[in-house]
Design an enzyme around this catalytic site. Structure first.
Site, PDB file in Angstrom:
ATOM      1  N   GLU A 164     -66.958  77.751  36.859  1.00  0.00           N
ATOM      2  CA  GLU A 164     -67.779  78.997  36.756  1.00  0.00           C
ATOM      3  C   GLU A 164     -69.202  78.655  37.314  1.00  0.00           C
ATOM      4  O   GLU A 164     -69.518  77.586  37.737  1.00  0.00           O
ATOM      5  CB  GLU A 164     -68.105  79.330  35.075  1.00  0.00           C
ATOM      6  CG  GLU A 164     -68.681  78.100  34.351  1.00  0.00           C
ATOM      7  CD  GLU A 164     -68.705  78.349  32.851  1.00  0.00           C
ATOM      8  OE1 GLU A 164     -67.851  79.134  32.209  1.00  0.00           O
ATOM      9  OE2 GLU A 164     -69.620  77.876  32.088  1.00  0.00           O
ATOM     10  N   GLU A 211     -71.923  79.960  20.996  1.00  0.00           N
ATOM     11  CA  GLU A 211     -73.135  79.246  21.871  1.00  0.00           C
ATOM     12  C   GLU A 211     -73.132  80.040  23.023  1.00  0.00           C
ATOM     13  O   GLU A 211     -72.253  80.507  23.732  1.00  0.00           O
ATOM     14  CB  GLU A 211     -72.895  78.002  22.285  1.00  0.00           C
ATOM     15  CG  GLU A 211     -72.883  76.921  21.228  1.00  0.00           C
ATOM     16  CD  GLU A 211     -72.464  75.576  21.920  1.00  0.00           C
ATOM     17  OE1 GLU A 211     -72.537  74.429  21.002  1.00  0.00           O
ATOM     18  OE2 GLU A 211     -72.558  75.156  23.063  1.00  0.00           O
ATOM     19  N   LYS A 235     -61.300  75.882  25.889  1.00  0.00           N
ATOM     20  CA  LYS A 235     -62.338  76.626  26.692  1.00  0.00           C
ATOM     21  C   LYS A 235     -61.803  77.687  27.258  1.00  0.00           C
ATOM     22  O   LYS A 235     -62.328  78.875  27.579  1.00  0.00           O
ATOM     23  CB  LYS A 235     -63.151  75.918  27.523  1.00  0.00           C
ATOM     24  CG  LYS A 235     -63.960  74.586  26.471  1.00  0.00           C
ATOM     25  CD  LYS A 235     -65.159  74.797  25.646  1.00  0.00           C
ATOM     26  CE  LYS A 235     -65.227  73.832  24.619  1.00  0.00           C
ATOM     27  NZ  LYS A 235     -64.111  73.538  23.460  1.00  0.00           N
ATOM     28  N   LEU A 253     -75.656  77.777  35.775  1.00  0.00           N
ATOM     29  CA  LEU A 253     -77.160  78.086  35.637  1.00  0.00           C
ATOM     30  C   LEU A 253     -77.895  77.136  35.394  1.00  0.00           C
ATOM     31  O   LEU A 253     -77.950  76.213  34.518  1.00  0.00           O
ATOM     32  CB  LEU A 253     -77.068  79.035  34.363  1.00  0.00           C
ATOM     33  CG  LEU A 253     -78.408  79.756  34.033  1.00  0.00           C
ATOM     34  CD1 LEU A 253     -78.885  80.703  34.919  1.00  0.00           C
ATOM     35  CD2 LEU A 253     -78.168  80.436  32.546  1.00  0.00           C
ATOM     36  N   ASN A 281     -68.357  76.722  17.987  1.00  0.00           N
ATOM     37  CA  ASN A 281     -67.825  75.590  17.101  1.00  0.00           C
ATOM     38  C   ASN A 281     -67.366  76.184  15.772  1.00  0.00           C
ATOM     39  O   ASN A 281     -67.925  77.034  15.345  1.00  0.00           O
ATOM     40  CB  ASN A 281     -69.565  75.163  16.963  1.00  0.00           C
ATOM     41  CG  ASN A 281     -70.134  74.671  18.132  1.00  0.00           C
ATOM     42  OD1 ASN A 281     -71.226  75.107  18.425  1.00  0.00           O
ATOM     43  ND2 ASN A 281     -69.457  73.695  19.126  1.00  0.00           N
ATOM     44  N   GLY A 330     -70.793  69.176  26.287  1.00  0.00           N
ATOM     45  CA  GLY A 330     -71.348  68.439  27.401  1.00  0.00           C
ATOM     46  C   GLY A 330     -70.418  67.347  28.000  1.00  0.00           C
ATOM     47  O   GLY A 330     -70.661  66.853  29.069  1.00  0.00           O
ATOM     48  N   HIS A 345     -77.648  66.323  25.205  1.00  0.00           N
ATOM     49  CA  HIS A 345     -76.771  67.155  24.336  1.00  0.00           C
ATOM     50  C   HIS A 345     -76.939  66.917  22.994  1.00  0.00           C
ATOM     51  O   HIS A 345     -75.981  67.448  22.016  1.00  0.00           O
ATOM     52  CB  HIS A 345     -75.228  67.046  24.740  1.00  0.00           C
ATOM     53  CG  HIS A 345     -75.013  67.176  26.311  1.00  0.00           C
ATOM     54  ND1 HIS A 345     -74.996  68.492  26.564  1.00  0.00           N
ATOM     55  CD2 HIS A 345     -74.900  66.524  27.290  1.00  0.00           C
ATOM     56  CE1 HIS A 345     -75.005  68.467  27.847  1.00  0.00           C
ATOM     57  NE2 HIS A 345     -74.935  67.561  28.500  1.00  0.00           N
ATOM     58  N   LYS A 352     -79.445  67.847  19.889  1.00  0.00           N
ATOM     59  CA  LYS A 352     -80.502  68.811  19.697  1.00  0.00           C
ATOM     60  C   LYS A 352     -81.353  68.323  18.705  1.00  0.00           C
ATOM     61  O   LYS A 352     -80.899  67.412  17.974  1.00  0.00           O
ATOM     62  CB  LYS A 352     -80.149  69.967  18.967  1.00  0.00           C
ATOM     63  CG  LYS A 352     -79.028  70.959  19.556  1.00  0.00           C
ATOM     64  CD  LYS A 352     -78.431  71.838  18.449  1.00  0.00           C
ATOM     65  CE  LYS A 352     -77.157  72.539  19.372  1.00  0.00           C
ATOM     66  NZ  LYS A 352     -76.111  73.132  18.527  1.00  0.00           N
ATOM     67  N   ARG A 389     -67.127  75.328  12.863  1.00  0.00           N
ATOM     68  CA  ARG A 389     -67.451  74.348  11.552  1.00  0.00           C
ATOM     69  C   ARG A 389     -68.903  74.803  11.108  1.00  0.00           C
ATOM     70  O   ARG A 389     -69.612  75.705  12.064  1.00  0.00           O
ATOM     71  CB  ARG A 389     -67.553  73.138  11.897  1.00  0.00           C
ATOM     72  CG  ARG A 389     -68.246  72.725  13.316  1.00  0.00           C
ATOM     73  CD  ARG A 389     -68.706  71.258  13.573  1.00  0.00           C
ATOM     74  NE  ARG A 389     -68.779  71.043  14.995  1.00  0.00           N
ATOM     75  CZ  ARG A 389     -70.052  71.437  15.348  1.00  0.00           C
ATOM     76  NH1 ARG A 389     -71.263  71.870  14.667  1.00  0.00           N
ATOM     77  NH2 ARG A 389     -70.312  71.413  16.710  1.00  0.00           N
TER      78      ARG A 389
END
Ligand code: MV4
Length: 449
Positions: free
Chosen positions: A200, A275, A116, A203, A290, A165, A235, A237, A292
């Site tokens: 960071e 994302e 990341k 939000l 991601n 997550g 996490h 969806k 893939r």
């Protein structure tokens, strides 16, 4: 084009990849665990090879067994699908070492985007917005405090090797930040073998908007517009749709073009998803990439007409993407409801067992991606998703009407599924207005109990 591909996955995505192979005139070889040995999709494959017992570690996550099956079947390439080994640079590398084409990015591109801290740096260099925060990994407590005082609380600590997550901590003040930083490093080190963490701005209320991209081996990269995946729980969806409702299209275009630039900058091969979180003022911040094909790729296929799985195979075979960016247009609206074998009235408890009744919806604009047939037994070893119901219509309102109609035609018995929850959500005023955020479903579920 390849002669033969091995599919290192199971369930609906294995069947989805078999179908893409057959349309391309390619033979499909499936691997399976003993827990899947009776699965009917295996008969659609040209060959099926048992690679071990039910636990994924001994089958779908076992690199040497999958490579051995690939050698036995003499395949040209391996498609990893999603989950399992799909985002493991060591698997991409193992394929390279054995001279088998990995259908996806190089280990280098995957490693760069999977880290990341590295991913954020690359995004910033490509002109893609990211959250303000530390420039790289944060080592010391004092450094963390200094950054937090610059950007203001709340802040979030994330593991550089984490994702989806995992390994995150929100801090609302200096005291919690001080006590969290070392803990987060130790946890990341234990969980991912990499103790690097970064900070960071956090939000609070956000929408999850992601951009589908494709990159080929000829230096081309395009985007296939965005999906909204804000309807999620823990996490996971549960509904995805495209286009994202109620967002300025000019703003989205800038973000989508940025995403395509980012994957081009790492010489990315295959399908990728960038994302983003969007705040209340329609500002975007990239979270992660991601590397893939994703579960929700069909909603993008429905609005663009591009076969993303076929594209991933063609790209790996060295073919250029047969579209220019200007060829990609959006038609209508698409939505996907994930049909999980879980009981929404019992805290989403998995509901494994034999399915006696399985009646799938049909008719105009309806697509059901599933490996399930009547008599199928849902194994307890794996993810609970047993089907994806995808609908397409001229606009969002008609899409919701069509989904309501299709959900009414879906009959699965006697196991419990998310179907009744989806039916309630299709009637939910907040959802129908298209203004939901990533905490909406959890708030709604709380208010119902
Ligand atoms: C965040 C955030 C708020 N602020 N980062 C969760 C998954 C991982 N991809 C990143 N995640 C988040 N990162 C900042 N700076 C909130 C989340 C988040 C989230 C993001 C997308 C979808 C669902 C989510 C649920 C909880 C938290």
């Amino acid at each position: 084009m390849f002669k033969r591909i091995l599919i290192a996955n199971r369930g609906e995505i294995a069947l989805r990849i078999i179908r893409a192979c057959h349309e391309l005139g390619v033979e499909a070889v499936c691997v399976y665990s003993t827990a899947d040995k009776e699965a009917p999709y295996l008969r659609q494959a040209d060959r099926a090879i048992c690679i071990g017992p039910g636990p994924a570690k001994e089958s779908y996550l076992n690199i040497s067994r999958i490579i051995a099956a690939a050698e036995i079947a003499d395949v040209d390439a391996i498609h990893p699908g999603y989950g399992f080994l799909s985002e493991r640079p060591d698997f991409s590398q193992a394929c390279r070492d054995c001279k088998i084409e990995f259908i996806g990015p190089s280990p280098e591109a995957m490693g760069k985007l999977g880290d990341k801290v590295e991913c954020k740096r690359t995004a910033r260099a490509a002109g893609v917005p990211v959250f303000p925060g530390s420039d790289g990994a944060v080592e010391e407590e004092e450094e963390a405090i200094r950054i937090a005082s610059e950007i203001g609380f709340p802040v979030i600590i994330k593991a550089s090797a984490g994702g989806g997550g995992r390994g995150m901590r929100v801090c609302h003040n200096e005291a919690t930040l001080r006590s969290s930083i070392k803990q987060a490093q130790q946890e990341a080190s234990a969980a991912f073998g990499n103790g690097a963490v970064f900070i960071e701005k956090f939000l609070e209320h956000a929408r999850h908007v992601e951009v589908q991209c494709l990159g080929d081996k000829h230096g081309n990269a395009i985007h296939l517009w965005e999906r909204d995946c804000s309807m999620q729980r823990r996490h996971q969806k549960i509904i995805e749709e495209a286009p994202a409702p109620n967002i300025d299209r000019t703003k989205l275009q800038v973000i989508c073009e940025g995403a395509a630039r980012l994957i081009k900058s790492v010489n990315y091969h295959g399908a990728a998803t960038c994302e983003f979180l969007m705040d209340g003022k329609q500002n975007f911040y990239m979270l992660e990439v991601n590397t893939r094909v994703q579960v929700e790729h069909p909603v993008t296929e429905m609005i663009t007409g591009v076969d993303i799985v076929k594209m991933s195979i063609m790209i790996a075979a060295g073919m250029p993407i047969p579209y220019k960016q200007s060829d990609i247009s959006v038609r209508g609206h698409a939505m996907e409801c994930r049909i999980n074998a879980e009981d929404p009235d019992k805290n989403f408890r998995p509901s494994a067992g034999q399915i006696k009744t399985f009646e799938a919806p049909g008719g105009p604009g309806v697509r059901m991606d599933t490996h399930v047939v009547p008599g199928y037994t849902v194994p307890a070893n794996y993810d609970s998703m047993i089907a994806k119901l995808i609908v397409h219509a001229d606009d969002r309102e008609q899409c919701i009407s069509r989904m309501t109609r299709a959900l009414g035609e879906l009959h699965i018995e006697p196991i419990k599924t998310l179907t009744p929850l989806h039916q309630r959500l299709m009637e939910n005023a907040g959802f129908r207005e298209g203004g939901i955020d990533i905490h909406y479903l959890e708030r709604l579920l709380k208010s119902l109990t």
